[in-house]
Design an enzyme around this catalytic site. Structure first.
Site, PDB file in Angstrom:
ATOM      1  CG  ASP A 117     -38.553 -49.207  77.721  1.00 42.06           C
ATOM      2  OD1 ASP A 117     -38.379 -49.429  78.770  1.00 42.06           O
ATOM      3  OD2 ASP A 117     -39.596 -49.102  77.283  1.00 42.06           O
TER       4      ASP A 117
ATOM      5  CB  SER B   8     -46.451 -47.213  80.530  1.00 42.84           C
ATOM      6  OG  SER B   8     -45.294 -47.245  81.520  1.00 42.84           O
TER       7      SER B   8
ATOM      8  CG  HIS C 134     -42.241 -49.909  79.147  1.00 46.71           C
ATOM      9  ND1 HIS C 134     -41.616 -48.976  79.227  1.00 46.71           N
ATOM     10  CD2 HIS C 134     -43.402 -49.673  80.068  1.00 46.71           C
ATOM     11  CE1 HIS C 134     -42.086 -47.836  79.707  1.00 46.71           C
ATOM     12  NE2 HIS C 134     -43.271 -48.367  80.379  1.00 46.71           N
TER      13      HIS C 134
END
Length: 318
Positions: free
Chosen positions: A294, A45, A297
Site C-alpha cells: 500500500d 479512502s 494511504h
C-alpha cells in the site's frame, strides 16, 4: 509497527513551508473554536485517512465517541461530548452518482457506471447539517468506467472492445468538479468548504495490482522527484475549476471556499506509506515473500498530519 515495519524516522519528519513557520495543530484551540459545530470529510479512502489523522490529534484533548457507521463501516460519525462537536466521514469515491461492482479488494465484476450530471445523494442530502466540509476525490476516476448523461451512454474511460467514444478520465473529473463546486457555491447553506487537491502515490516498479512497492525510508529533497503526469493533470483540473468558480460565483452567498493544496508536500514523502506492512508480519515466514504493498494511504503519525496543520492555519489565520 506491530505489523513489523523496522524503521521509525517517518514518524518525525515534518513538512515546513519556505520562509515561514507552520504552527503545529492545536487540538485545545480547535475544539474550543468548534464547540457546537459539525465537520464532514467527503470522498474516498484518503478522506477516511485524513479524518483518522484528525481524530488521533484531537484524542489528546478528548476521546471521540463513535455514534454511527454504515453497513460496510465506510461512512462514520463521531461525537465529542464535552464540546458538542461532531465529525463525519462520508464514503463517496466519485462524489457523483456511480454504480460500482467491486469487492472489498477492489476486484471488479463489471464496469463502473458513472452519471456525470448527478451528484451522489449520499453527501448532498446531509450537506446542510455541516458547518465545515473537506471535499476530495480523484483516484477513482482513473478506473474503467462507462459515462452517462441523462441516463444515456455518452462514452467511457478505458473500455477497449466496447465500441464507445473514449472521453478520458479528465473529461469526467472536470464535469464532476464543476457539478460539485456549483452545488456548493449555489447552495443557500453557508458552509466553510475546503477542496483538497489530489494525493500522489509512490508505487515503484509496478502499480498496486502489479507488484508495485515503496521501500524508501527518507523523504525526497526538493527537486528530486517530479509529479507524475496523471497527478499533474488532476491537480491542474482542480486548480482551473476552483479558480473559475471563485471568479464567477465568488463567495457572494456567504460560502467560504478554500483550496487545500496538499499535493506537492505529500509528493515529497515516499517514506510515509504502510507499504507491505498493511498486513501482519508479512515477512515472518519468508524474507522474500511477494506481498501486495500500500503506497497510497498514509501511516499515522505521519505526513498527512501536516494536512491538518494547514487546515488549522487556514481556519485561524486564513
Amino acid at each position: 509497527m506491530r505489523n513489523g515495519r523496522p524503521d521509525s524516522e517517518y514518524l518525525y519528519w515534518r513538512w515546513n513551508p519556505r520562509d515561514c513557520q507552520l504552527p503545529r495543530f492545536n487540538p485545545e484551540r480547535f475544539l474550543d473554536l468548534m464547540r457546537n459545530k459539525s465537520w464532514a470529510f467527503i470522498g474516498d479512502s484518503i478522506s477516511r485517512n485524513h479524518v483518522q489523522s484528525l481524530l488521533c490529534i484531537l484524542s489528546q484533548v478528548e476521546e471521540a465517541v463513535e455514534v454511527y457507521h454504515d453497513e460496510e463501516y465506510r461512512s462514520k460519525r463521531w461525537h465529542f461530548p464535552s464540546h458538542n462537536f461532531t465529525l463525519s466521514v462520508i464514503w463517496t469515491p466519485f462524489l457523483i452518482e456511480a454504480d460500482v461492482f467491486e469487492d472489498i479488494n477492489g476486484v471488479s465484476s463489471s464496469d463502473i457506471m458513472l452519471h456525470l450530471d448527478k451528484l451522489d445523494k449520499n453527501w448532498t442530502e446531509q450537506y446542510k447539517s455541516f458547518d465545515y466540509v473537506v471535499i476530495a476525490g480523484g483516484k477513482w476516476f482513473l478506473k474503467t468506467a462507462i459515462y452517462y448523461v441523462n441516463d444515456t451512454v455518452m462514452g467511457c474511460h478505458y473500455c477497449p472492445g466496447r465500441n464507445l467514444t473514449e472521453l478520458g478520465f479528465e473529461f469526467a473529473y472536470r464535469k464532476a468538479l464543476q457539478l460539485i463546486l456549483n452545488f456548493v457555491t449555489g447552495s443557500d447553506h453557508k458552509a466553510f468548504v475546503f477542496l483538497r487537491t489530489t494525493t500522489p502515490d509512490h508505487f515503484e516498479n509496478g502499480e498496486w495490482f502489479s507488484g508495485g512497492t515503496c521501500k524508501r525510508m527518507v523523504p525526497f529533497k526538493e527537486g528530486e522527484i517530479d509529479m507524475r503526469d496523471i497527478d499533474r493533470i488532476m491537480r491542474d483540473i482542480e486548480l482551473e475549476e476552483f479558480e473559475k468558480v471563485v471568479a464567477d460565483a465568488g463567495t457572494e452567498r456567504g460560502v467560504i471556499l478554500k483550496l487545500l493544496d496538499t499535493t506537492h508536500l505529500s509528493l515529497l514523502r515516499p517514506d510515509g506509506h504502510p507499504g507491505p506492512y498493511r498486513q501482519f508480519q508479512p515477512f515472518a515466514e519468508d524474507k522474500n515473500a511477494t506481498v501486495q504493498n500500500d503506497c497510497l494511504h498514509w501511516c499515522l503519525p505521519g505526513p498527512i498530519d501536516s494536512w491538518n496543520d494547514l487546515v488549522m492555519e487556514m481556519l485561524v489565520n486564513g
